[in-house]
Design a protein around this motif. Structure first.
Motif, mmCIF file in Angstrom:
data_model
loop_
_atom_site.group_PDB
_atom_site.id
_atom_site.type_symbol
_atom_site.label_atom_id
_atom_site.label_comp_id
_atom_site.label_asym_id
_atom_site.label_seq_id
_atom_site.Cartn_x
_atom_site.Cartn_y
_atom_site.Cartn_z
ATOM 1 N N UNK A 182 34.357 57.043 14.733
ATOM 2 C CA UNK A 182 34.593 57.874 15.906
ATOM 3 C C UNK A 182 33.830 57.348 17.120
ATOM 4 N N UNK A 183 32.660 56.734 16.885
ATOM 5 C CA UNK A 183 31.859 56.204 17.993
ATOM 6 C C UNK A 183 32.616 55.235 18.886
ATOM 7 N N UNK A 184 33.249 54.184 18.328
ATOM 8 C CA UNK A 184 33.989 53.260 19.194
ATOM 9 C C UNK A 184 35.218 53.896 19.832
ATOM 10 N N UNK A 185 35.834 54.863 19.136
ATOM 11 C CA UNK A 185 36.977 55.564 19.736
ATOM 12 C C UNK A 185 36.517 56.371 20.949
ATOM 13 N N UNK A 186 35.353 57.010 20.836
ATOM 14 C CA UNK A 186 34.809 57.745 21.976
ATOM 15 C C UNK A 186 34.466 56.812 23.128
ATOM 16 N N UNK A 210 39.215 46.547 15.343
ATOM 17 C CA UNK A 210 38.057 45.779 15.817
ATOM 18 C C UNK A 210 38.296 45.246 17.231
ATOM 19 N N UNK A 211 39.528 44.911 17.534
ATOM 20 C CA UNK A 211 39.844 44.437 18.883
ATOM 21 C C UNK A 211 39.748 45.569 19.905
ATOM 22 N N UNK A 212 40.126 46.785 19.506
ATOM 23 C CA UNK A 212 39.988 47.947 20.401
ATOM 24 C C UNK A 212 38.517 48.247 20.672
ATOM 25 N N UNK A 213 37.716 48.241 19.619
ATOM 26 C CA UNK A 213 36.282 48.468 19.826
ATOM 27 C C UNK A 213 35.690 47.317 20.627
ATOM 28 N N UNK A 214 36.182 46.104 20.387
ATOM 29 C CA UNK A 214 35.701 44.936 21.122
ATOM 30 C C UNK A 214 35.969 45.032 22.608
ATOM 31 N N UNK A 215 37.148 45.510 22.978
ATOM 32 C CA UNK A 215 37.469 45.665 24.400
ATOM 33 C C UNK A 215 36.508 46.641 25.059
ATOM 34 N N UNK A 216 36.157 47.700 24.340
ATOM 35 C CA UNK A 216 35.219 48.679 24.880
ATOM 36 C C UNK A 216 33.819 48.086 25.000
ATOM 37 N N UNK A 217 33.382 47.340 24.002
ATOM 38 C CA UNK A 217 32.061 46.718 24.034
ATOM 39 C C UNK A 217 31.952 45.702 25.163
ATOM 40 N N UNK A 218 32.985 44.901 25.326
ATOM 41 C CA UNK A 218 32.991 43.885 26.394
ATOM 42 C C UNK A 218 32.901 44.554 27.763
ATOM 43 N N UNK A 265 35.848 53.896 23.776
ATOM 44 C CA UNK A 265 37.105 53.438 24.361
ATOM 45 C C UNK A 265 37.711 54.515 25.256
ATOM 46 N N UNK A 266 37.650 55.769 24.800
ATOM 47 C CA UNK A 266 38.204 56.871 25.590
ATOM 48 C C UNK A 266 37.470 57.019 26.915
ATOM 49 N N UNK A 267 36.136 56.903 26.874
ATOM 50 C CA UNK A 267 35.347 57.027 28.102
ATOM 51 C C UNK A 267 35.692 55.942 29.111
ATOM 52 N N UNK A 268 36.101 54.780 28.598
ATOM 53 C CA UNK A 268 36.415 53.650 29.474
ATOM 54 C C UNK A 268 37.904 53.538 29.765
ATOM 55 N N UNK A 269 38.683 54.512 29.297
ATOM 56 C CA UNK A 269 40.121 54.519 29.558
ATOM 57 C C UNK A 269 40.878 53.453 28.797
ATOM 58 N N UNK A 270 40.393 53.109 27.582
ATOM 59 C CA UNK A 270 41.003 52.034 26.798
ATOM 60 C C UNK A 270 41.693 52.586 25.547
ATOM 61 N N UNK A 271 42.558 51.777 24.953
ATOM 62 C CA UNK A 271 43.304 52.173 23.775
ATOM 63 C C UNK A 271 42.422 52.301 22.542
#
Length: 384
Positions: free
Chosen positions: A306-310, A250-258, A312-318
């Motif tokens: 897979x959506x949040x992983x994608x 959730x923190x990884x997806x959160x970093x991408x959302x932020x 995060x990947x687009x934004x260069x995040x873990x």
């Protein structure tokens, strides 16, 4: 009196959206194929909502009735309503679309005013999907009428409504928290005054915030708990081996959302804390097999795993923990769930690698594919 049609008289329909509409002064007509439920609604004309929290309470919902969603009466009900909401499950929308189309045609013939349709499903763009289905059943005149008089507004819904056994058939148990965010620009005829409905002109951000936080954490907690033989979400999130993946996911997806939507980082951290607290609620006996159902849909490229992983990947995040959660979903083996059975049959016939690649969209031997495969092999030893 204002009238609302709530397609789906199940726990979510009664315990969330239907209740908000009734409390806002609408006469709520629940439309369903469950004859016993409809009969009970018409006899009792009320039901009770039990708030399942540390401070328990009971709320009585009145001014409700029922109507068979596959009967002729529903057309007249739609023709005289101001709002239609749904809580039927994404796969059922196509089955109610012809009925809604007939109701719209009846409204056109009667010269009725504005109608708003809001599909309250755990699916991105559920109302847009329903709109496409409805329009395919409309005449050209009906389509023209709908463009002017019928609003199709997407929304984000969030309330945990677990299976509940009350004294009466209609009783429903819910958590105290609820959130209903609706796409304001798509509404017709002004803004409805409904306490508990939050309006926004940036719905995509809120839809993904909920899908990629609440639903992501919920699914991962369910799949990992299932592997360990844990029955409920509150028990699963208390297991440190589960929490050590679900919380960081959730923190990884959160970093991408932020980063993508410019949410306030501190506020989003509090949002994650609140969600984890909701998972731990001992009064919400939410079974992991309910939360984990339909794994193929939940493993889709734009869905909660897979959506949040994608993103995060687009934004260069873990995204390591998100991918571990996805791997656990590929091990969800529940013969009572058709999608689980289909997934496991495919893995048995084709091998896990080709299935992972096909379902997620990750190319074989790509970084994310390899991480899912490695976690899959590790988790196989966890299966209870």
């Amino acid at each position: 009196m204002k009238k609302a049609i709530q397609f789906g008289a199940g726990n979510i329909g009664r315990g969330f959206i239907g209740a908000l509409l009734a409390n806002a002064g609408y006469h709520v007509v629940f439309a369903d194929v469950n004859e016993q439920m409809i009969q009970e609604l018409n006899e009792k004309k009320s039901y009770q909502i039990h708030i399942l929290d540390l401070e328990k309470s009971v709320e009585t919902i009145t001014n409700v009735s029922g109507c068979m969603s596959n009967g002729p009466e529903i057309i007249d009900e739609i023709a005289s309503a101001e709002i239609i909401t749904t809580a039927v499950g994404p796969n059922v929308l196509k089955f109610i679309a012809p009925t809604i189309a007939q109701g719209i045609e009846a409204r056109r013939a009667a010269g009725a005013g504005p109608l708003n349709v809001i599909a309250c499903e755990n699916m991105v763009g559920a109302t847009s999907h329903l709109q496409e289905q409805v329009e395919s059943h409309l005449s050209e005149e009906g389509k023209a009428y709908a463009r002017e008089h019928v609003g199709f507004a997407n929304c984000s819904v969030d309330r945990i409504v677990p299976p509940f056994q009350g004294e009466n058939l209609l009783d429903v148990g819910v958590e105290a928290f609820h959130e209903w965010i609706v796409e304001e620009p798509k509404l017709k005829g002004g803004t409805p005054e409904i306490d508990g409905m939050k309006l926004t002109d940036n719905l995509v951000a809120y839809v993904q915030r909920k899908l990629f936080t609440l639903n992501t954490g919920h699914a991962i907690t369910a799949y990992l708990g299932f592997l360990k033989g844990i029955e409920t979400i509150d028990q699963s999130i208390q297991d440190e081996s589960v929490r050590s993946i679900a919380r960081p996911a959730m923190e990884e997806s959160g970093a991408a959302l932020v980063k993508k939507y410019e949410f306030d980082a501190a506020e989003h951290a509090k949002y994650i804390d609140k969600i984890e607290t909701r998972f731990k609620n001992p009064y919400i006996r939410d079974e992991v097999i309910r939360v984990g159902r339909e794994p193929l849909r939940k493993l889709g490229p734009a869905d909660r795993l897979i959506g949040p992983a994608n993103m995060a990947a687009e934004l260069g995040l873990g995204r390591d923990h998100l991918l571990q959660g996805a791997a656990a979903a590929f091990l969800y083996d529940n013969n009572n769930d058709p999608q689980s059975a289909e997934l496991q049959a495919r893995i048995q016939a084709e091998g896990v690698g080709p299935v992972v690649s096909d379902v997620t969209g990750f190319a074989k031997d790509s970084e994310d594919y390899n991480k899912i495969m490695a976690a899959y092999e590790k988790f196989k030893s966890l299966k209870a």
